[in-house]
Write a protein that holds these residues in place. Sequence first.
Motif, PDB file in Angstrom:
ATOM      1  N   THR A 227      11.549  60.564  38.170  1.00 14.07           N
ATOM      2  CA  THR A 227      10.992  61.380  38.892  1.00 14.07           C
ATOM      3  C   THR A 227       9.290  62.348  37.679  1.00 14.07           C
ATOM      4  OG1 THR A 227      11.953  62.017  40.228  1.00 14.07           O
ATOM      5  CG2 THR A 227      10.415  63.595  40.020  1.00 14.07           C
ATOM      6  N   LEU A 228       8.798  61.809  37.527  1.00 16.86           N
ATOM      7  CA  LEU A 228       7.667  62.512  36.633  1.00 16.86           C
ATOM      8  C   LEU A 228       6.617  63.387  37.778  1.00 16.86           C
ATOM      9  CD1 LEU A 228       6.840  58.929  35.500  1.00 16.86           C
ATOM     10  CD2 LEU A 228       7.871  61.021  34.702  1.00 16.86           C
ATOM     11  N   ASN A 229       7.086  64.534  37.034  1.00 18.70           N
ATOM     12  CA  ASN A 229       5.858  65.821  37.851  1.00 18.70           C
ATOM     13  C   ASN A 229       4.778  66.669  36.550  1.00 18.70           C
ATOM     14  OD1 ASN A 229       9.010  66.739  39.984  1.00 18.70           O
ATOM     15  ND2 ASN A 229       7.421  64.972  40.180  1.00 18.70           N
ATOM     16  N   GLY A 230       3.212  65.562  36.665  1.00 16.41           N
ATOM     17  CA  GLY A 230       2.951  66.530  36.080  1.00 16.41           C
ATOM     18  C   GLY A 230       1.757  67.372  35.860  1.00 16.41           C
ATOM     19  N   ALA A 231       1.099  68.429  35.367  1.00 15.75           N
ATOM     20  CA  ALA A 231      -0.183  68.997  35.465  1.00 15.75           C
ATOM     21  C   ALA A 231       0.194  69.955  37.177  1.00 15.75           C
ATOM     22  CB  ALA A 231      -1.188  68.157  35.798  1.00 15.75           C
ATOM     23  N   GLN A 232       1.352  70.567  35.770  1.00 16.39           N
ATOM     24  CA  GLN A 232       2.091  71.408  37.621  1.00 16.39           C
ATOM     25  C   GLN A 232       1.093  72.544  37.610  1.00 16.39           C
ATOM     26  OE1 GLN A 232       4.704  70.336  40.158  1.00 16.39           O
ATOM     27  NE2 GLN A 232       3.633  68.911  38.768  1.00 16.39           N
ATOM     28  N   THR A 233       0.904  72.878  37.227  1.00 14.90           N
ATOM     29  CA  THR A 233       0.031  74.281  37.319  1.00 14.90           C
ATOM     30  C   THR A 233      -1.230  74.732  36.757  1.00 14.90           C
ATOM     31  OG1 THR A 233       1.444  75.492  34.953  1.00 14.90           O
ATOM     32  CG2 THR A 233       1.936  75.744  37.333  1.00 14.90           C
ATOM     33  N   THR A 234      -1.440  73.309  34.739  1.00 17.98           N
ATOM     34  CA  THR A 234      -2.437  73.071  34.554  1.00 17.98           C
ATOM     35  C   THR A 234      -3.546  72.311  34.209  1.00 17.98           C
ATOM     36  OG1 THR A 234      -1.936  75.243  33.461  1.00 17.98           O
ATOM     37  CG2 THR A 234      -3.560  74.363  32.294  1.00 17.98           C
ATOM     38  N   ALA A 235      -3.895  72.260  34.324  1.00 12.20           N
ATOM     39  CA  ALA A 235      -4.709  70.557  33.906  1.00 12.20           C
ATOM     40  C   ALA A 235      -4.316  69.852  33.146  1.00 12.20           C
ATOM     41  CB  ALA A 235      -6.889  70.416  34.223  1.00 12.20           C
ATOM     42  N   GLY A 236      -4.072  68.607  33.899  1.00 10.10           N
ATOM     43  CA  GLY A 236      -3.370  67.591  32.805  1.00 10.10           C
ATOM     44  C   GLY A 236      -3.374  66.002  32.954  1.00 10.10           C
ATOM     45  N   GLY A 249      16.480  51.788  41.338  1.00 11.11           N
ATOM     46  CA  GLY A 249      15.799  53.773  41.430  1.00 11.11           C
ATOM     47  C   GLY A 249      14.496  53.126  41.418  1.00 11.11           C
ATOM     48  N   ASN A 250      13.881  54.874  42.476  1.00  4.34           N
ATOM     49  CA  ASN A 250      12.629  55.072  43.018  1.00  4.34           C
ATOM     50  C   ASN A 250      12.119  55.655  41.857  1.00  4.34           C
ATOM     51  OD1 ASN A 250      13.581  54.276  45.507  1.00  4.34           O
ATOM     52  ND2 ASN A 250      14.014  56.305  45.696  1.00  4.34           N
ATOM     53  N   LEU A 251      10.490  55.216  41.508  1.00  5.13           N
ATOM     54  CA  LEU A 251       9.763  55.907  40.715  1.00  5.13           C
ATOM     55  C   LEU A 251       8.452  57.114  41.461  1.00  5.13           C
ATOM     56  CD1 LEU A 251       8.621  55.779  38.197  1.00  5.13           C
ATOM     57  CD2 LEU A 251       7.217  54.049  38.332  1.00  5.13           C
ATOM     58  N   THR A 252       9.397  57.590  41.340  1.00  5.06           N
ATOM     59  CA  THR A 252       7.835  59.451  41.661  1.00  5.06           C
ATOM     60  C   THR A 252       7.274  59.501  40.626  1.00  5.06           C
ATOM     61  OG1 THR A 252       9.906  59.193  43.341  1.00  5.06           O
ATOM     62  CG2 THR A 252       8.166  60.822  43.192  1.00  5.06           C
ATOM     63  N   VAL A 253       6.339  59.932  41.204  1.00  2.00           N
ATOM     64  CA  VAL A 253       5.224  60.635  40.208  1.00  2.00           C
ATOM     65  C   VAL A 253       4.018  60.949  41.500  1.00  2.00           C
ATOM     66  CG1 VAL A 253       2.896  60.369  38.667  1.00  2.00           C
ATOM     67  CG2 VAL A 253       4.565  58.227  38.832  1.00  2.00           C
ATOM     68  N   THR A 254       4.461  62.918  40.316  1.00  2.23           N
ATOM     69  CA  THR A 254       3.205  63.282  41.368  1.00  2.23           C
ATOM     70  C   THR A 254       1.956  64.699  40.482  1.00  2.23           C
ATOM     71  OG1 THR A 254       5.093  65.112  41.363  1.00  2.23           O
ATOM     72  CG2 THR A 254       5.009  63.783  43.194  1.00  2.23           C
ATOM     73  N   THR A 255       1.613  64.418  40.943  1.00  4.87           N
ATOM     74  CA  THR A 255       0.071  66.688  40.162  1.00  4.87           C
ATOM     75  C   THR A 255       0.285  67.008  41.354  1.00  4.87           C
ATOM     76  OG1 THR A 255      -1.714  64.945  40.192  1.00  4.87           O
ATOM     77  CG2 THR A 255      -0.219  64.043  38.511  1.00  4.87           C
ATOM     78  N   ASN A 256      -0.671  67.579  41.003  1.00  3.97           N
ATOM     79  CA  ASN A 256      -1.412  69.343  41.340  1.00  3.97           C
ATOM     80  C   ASN A 256      -2.724  68.583  41.590  1.00  3.97           C
ATOM     81  OD1 ASN A 256      -2.213  70.075  39.105  1.00  3.97           O
ATOM     82  ND2 ASN A 256      -1.942  72.351  39.192  1.00  3.97           N
ATOM     83  N   ALA A 257      -4.073  69.843  42.202  1.00  2.00           N
ATOM     84  CA  ALA A 257      -4.783  69.114  42.523  1.00  2.00           C
ATOM     85  C   ALA A 257      -5.368  69.699  40.948  1.00  2.00           C
ATOM     86  CB  ALA A 257      -5.808  70.203  43.478  1.00  2.00           C
ATOM     87  N   THR A 258      -5.541  69.737  39.790  1.00  2.00           N
ATOM     88  CA  THR A 258      -6.426  70.042  38.324  1.00  2.00           C
ATOM     89  C   THR A 258      -5.673  68.546  37.734  1.00  2.00           C
ATOM     90  OG1 THR A 258      -4.705  71.205  37.639  1.00  2.00           O
ATOM     91  CG2 THR A 258      -6.131  72.560  38.968  1.00  2.00           C
ATOM     92  N   ALA A 259      -5.310  68.093  38.061  1.00  2.00           N
ATOM     93  CA  ALA A 259      -4.466  66.811  37.233  1.00  2.00           C
ATOM     94  C   ALA A 259      -6.269  65.935  36.648  1.00  2.00           C
ATOM     95  CB  ALA A 259      -3.715  65.911  38.071  1.00  2.00           C
ATOM     96  N   THR A 260      -6.097  65.330  35.792  1.00  2.00           N
ATOM     97  CA  THR A 260      -7.399  64.135  35.897  1.00  2.00           C
ATOM     98  C   THR A 260      -6.794  63.186  35.878  1.00  2.00           C
ATOM     99  OG1 THR A 260      -6.570  64.317  33.184  1.00  2.00           O
ATOM    100  CG2 THR A 260      -8.688  65.906  34.065  1.00  2.00           C
ATOM    101  N   SER A 261      -5.771  62.074  35.677  1.00  2.00           N
ATOM    102  CA  SER A 261      -5.261  60.694  35.281  1.00  2.00           C
ATOM    103  C   SER A 261      -3.421  60.742  35.353  1.00  2.00           C
ATOM    104  CB  SER A 261      -5.940  60.300  34.322  1.00  2.00           C
ATOM    105  OG  SER A 261      -5.710  60.664  33.171  1.00  2.00           O
ATOM    106  N   VAL A 262      -3.427  60.233  36.314  1.00  2.00           N
ATOM    107  CA  VAL A 262      -2.214  59.425  35.789  1.00  2.00           C
ATOM    108  C   VAL A 262      -2.831  57.719  35.321  1.00  2.00           C
ATOM    109  CG1 VAL A 262      -0.203  58.083  36.862  1.00  2.00           C
ATOM    110  CG2 VAL A 262      -1.404  60.606  38.001  1.00  2.00           C
TER     111      VAL A 262
END
Length: 340
Positions: A227-236, A249-262
């Motif tokens: 599980t990759l949770n990036g840019a949770q509070t800041t643009a990243g 196994g499962n691959l889960t990738v999430t970011t918040n609205a300010t993320a620029t790229s995965v």
Amino acid sequence: SRGLGDVYKRQIFGSAVLDASGDAGGGEILVGGNMLGQGPEQNASQVVVSKTALIDADALTDGDGGRVIVWSDNYTGFFGSITAIGGATGGDGGFIETSSKGYLVAEGDVFASAAAGQGGTWLLDPRNIIINDTDNATTNAGGTFTADNDDDTAVSTINAATIVAVLDAGTSVIVSTAGDGTDAGNITVDNAIGKTQGGDATLTLRADTNIDINAAITSTTGELNITLNGAQTTAGTIDIGGNLTTNNGNLTVTTNATATSVNQSAGTITTGTGVTSVVTGGAAISLNEATNDFGGAVTLTNTGASTVDLTDTNALALGTISAGGVTTFTSGGDLSLIHI
């Protein structure tokens, strides 16, 4: 045992043992404060657990492993052993945290497995983290210690081999940089994490800003949910530059609205029958290495107008797809749409 946090420096040296084990379940041990430094207990500024020290919250017979928290506001050096194992005849593994609001060195041993239940969890939560093979020793001879760095803007280190040993025992690991602080809150993986034995486990990387994976994260025995949770509070960004192999196994990738790229800059993603889910607030999604093999269904959600680019060397099964920009899927075999 409770309340070992009402001092400036908390030192557990020599062959010291803190024991809250019990036949029907492990107890609770707090060293330096409560979980994430929250709670009524006073927090320690610096905490060191030496190499020969033991903190024990095992369930001995039938029950869940206990809860152990090692916390500091400034510096935590964890070099000893913490155990919160589930009961021999029943019960799940417990919860272990070794964290700091500032700087963390984690090179000790953690055991939260369960012979007759679900493995437990190990949480590490400083600010910036590099996962590598560095030994950042702390002087602790003669009952005194010197922290390598007690600056709350320092980069913490976690030995990749330590994480591997915990995953191999069936215990899940959470590495997080969420929380207060003026620094970025990045997670960098510079050395390979390779699970080679034991039952299923989950590795979670949760960063306030960037996640940079420069080495492989793989499993050859037991499912490894990543599980990759990036840019949770800041643009990243989340950048995948090494092989990811989940062994079903499962691959889960999430970011918040300010993320620029995965982005996948190198390596191969192989999930076996595991499901892949990528959810971004609007960041571009590019998982387009030609050797990728998404064996299970893939779902993608991008609420913005950025591009989505996905490549699979074999057949590709698409689940729910929600994207506002240009979307490209490349498959070396059948391309099936399960649900759109």
